[in-house]
Design a protein around this motif. Structure first.
Motif, short mmCIF file in Angstrom:
data_model
loop_
_atom_site.label_atom_id
_atom_site.label_comp_id
_atom_site.label_asym_id
_atom_site.label_seq_id
_atom_site.Cartn_x
_atom_site.Cartn_y
_atom_site.Cartn_z
N ALA A 121 -4.78 6.58 17.13
CA ALA A 121 -4.97 7.26 15.85
C ALA A 121 -5.50 6.22 14.85
CB ALA A 121 -3.65 7.85 15.37
N TRP A 122 -5.87 6.69 13.68
CA TRP A 122 -6.41 5.80 12.64
C TRP A 122 -5.64 5.98 11.34
CZ3 TRP A 122 -10.22 2.22 13.43
CH2 TRP A 122 -10.91 2.30 14.64
N VAL A 123 -5.33 4.87 10.70
CA VAL A 123 -4.76 4.87 9.35
C VAL A 123 -5.88 4.51 8.40
CG1 VAL A 123 -3.09 3.81 7.78
CG2 VAL A 123 -2.46 4.23 10.17
N TYR A 124 -6.10 5.35 7.41
CA TYR A 124 -7.11 5.13 6.38
C TYR A 124 -6.40 4.75 5.08
CZ TYR A 124 -10.68 7.34 9.29
OH TYR A 124 -11.56 7.62 10.29
N VAL A 125 -6.94 3.78 4.40
CA VAL A 125 -6.34 3.33 3.14
C VAL A 125 -7.39 3.46 2.03
CG1 VAL A 125 -5.36 1.38 1.88
CG2 VAL A 125 -4.76 1.76 4.28
N ASP A 126 -7.02 4.17 0.96
CA ASP A 126 -7.90 4.27 -0.21
C ASP A 126 -7.85 2.94 -0.96
OD1 ASP A 126 -8.62 6.91 0.23
OD2 ASP A 126 -6.93 7.70 -0.93
N ARG A 127 -8.98 2.28 -1.01
CA ARG A 127 -9.10 1.02 -1.75
C ARG A 127 -10.56 0.84 -2.13
NH1 ARG A 127 -9.51 -4.78 -1.47
NH2 ARG A 127 -7.73 -5.74 -2.51
N PRO A 128 -10.93 1.25 -3.35
CA PRO A 128 -12.33 1.14 -3.76
C PRO A 128 -12.87 -0.26 -3.51
CG PRO A 128 -11.07 2.35 -5.40
CD PRO A 128 -10.08 1.80 -4.39
N VAL B 40 0.87 -1.18 0.00
CA VAL B 40 0.00 0.00 0.00
C VAL B 40 0.91 1.23 0.00
CG1 VAL B 40 -1.78 1.29 1.22
CG2 VAL B 40 -1.79 -1.22 1.28
N PRO B 41 1.00 1.95 -1.12
CA PRO B 41 1.88 3.12 -1.17
C PRO B 41 1.44 4.21 -0.18
CG PRO B 41 1.11 2.51 -3.37
CD PRO B 41 0.33 1.71 -2.39
N ARG B 42 2.39 5.00 0.23
CA ARG B 42 2.12 6.06 1.20
C ARG B 42 1.08 7.05 0.69
NH1 ARG B 42 5.42 10.93 3.55
NH2 ARG B 42 5.54 11.41 1.37
N ASP B 43 1.02 7.28 -0.60
CA ASP B 43 0.04 8.24 -1.12
C ASP B 43 -1.39 7.70 -1.12
OD1 ASP B 43 0.22 6.49 -3.27
OD2 ASP B 43 0.78 8.02 -4.74
N GLN B 44 -1.58 6.43 -0.77
CA GLN B 44 -2.91 5.86 -0.60
C GLN B 44 -3.29 5.76 0.88
OE1 GLN B 44 -3.13 2.11 -2.65
NE2 GLN B 44 -2.70 3.03 -4.63
N GLN B 45 -2.43 6.28 1.74
CA GLN B 45 -2.66 6.25 3.18
C GLN B 45 -3.02 7.65 3.68
OE1 GLN B 45 0.79 4.67 5.24
NE2 GLN B 45 1.28 3.37 3.49
N ALA B 46 -3.89 7.72 4.66
CA ALA B 46 -4.19 8.97 5.36
C ALA B 46 -4.16 8.67 6.85
CB ALA B 46 -5.54 9.52 4.94
N PHE B 47 -4.02 9.72 7.64
CA PHE B 47 -3.80 9.57 9.07
C PHE B 47 -4.74 10.51 9.82
CE2 PHE B 47 -1.27 10.71 12.88
CZ PHE B 47 -1.10 9.44 13.42
N ALA B 48 -5.43 9.99 10.84
CA ALA B 48 -6.34 10.80 11.65
C ALA B 48 -5.97 10.64 13.12
CB ALA B 48 -7.78 10.37 11.42
N VAL B 49 -5.74 11.75 13.79
CA VAL B 49 -5.41 11.76 15.20
C VAL B 49 -5.98 13.03 15.81
CG1 VAL B 49 -3.15 12.91 14.93
CG2 VAL B 49 -3.52 11.32 16.85
N ASN B 50 -6.18 13.03 17.11
CA ASN B 50 -6.65 14.20 17.85
C ASN B 50 -8.02 14.68 17.37
OD1 ASN B 50 -4.24 14.20 19.34
ND2 ASN B 50 -3.21 15.47 17.83
N GLY B 51 -8.88 13.76 16.93
CA GLY B 51 -10.22 14.13 16.50
C GLY B 51 -10.31 14.82 15.16
#
Length: 163
Positions: A87-94, A53-64
């Protein structure tokens, strides 16, 4: 030692936006017992079910906050990710992930927060891609080797997210 606790193993779930499944997410913890400024977080080496999973398909959510890409959070020098905060790691994967068991290989990439060292400027302007072989003291912080997790998708109903 702490590597086994970086990912909360019961957190894997698909996510949707406007009723359409757009990917998946999982909960993570910081490997540094002091916490880190969010801008020091460089992403993850992540392989899900044998697929990088490339880094550009990852997003990061922390602190609300809503999920942000790692290029965006590199400017969040004022924001801190504390050790105890999830925290949460989100992955773009249709379409997300299929129901059932999944195998994830995971490695956190966080710049060490120990002051300026020769070569820091290059890491800031052109950060290396997180990878299994990346072992430089400036970006490993407390996670040196990839960890394999066996996860089960929590619920077949995707969690609706805001963007």
């Amino acid at each position: 030692m702490f590597d086994r606790y970086l990912v909360r193993t019961d957190s894997l779930e698909n996510v949707s936006f406007a009723g359409k499944t757009v990917g998946y997410r999982f909960a993570v913890h910081n490997s540094n017992y002091r916490g880190v400024f969010v801008s020091l977080h460089n992403g993850y080496f992540l392989v899900m079910d044998g697929e990088l999973v490339p880094r550009d398909q990852q997003a990061f959510a922390v602190n609300g906050r809503t999920p942000r890409g790692f290029d965006e959070i590199r400017n969040a020098g004022y924001e801190h990710w504390d050790f105890a905060d999830e925290a949460w790691v989100y992955v773009d994967r249709p379409g997300g992930l299929a129901e059932g068991a999944h195998t994830m290989v995971f490695k956190q990439s966080v710049f060490a927060a120990y002051g300026y060292f020769p070569g820091c400027g290059e890491y800031i302007t052109d950060p290396p891609q997180p990878g299994p072989e990346t072992r430089h003291f400036l970006i490993m912080d407390k996670t040196y080797n990839p960890v394999t997790y066996d996860l089960v998708l929590r619920d077949s109903t995707p969690k609706e997210m805001a963007r």
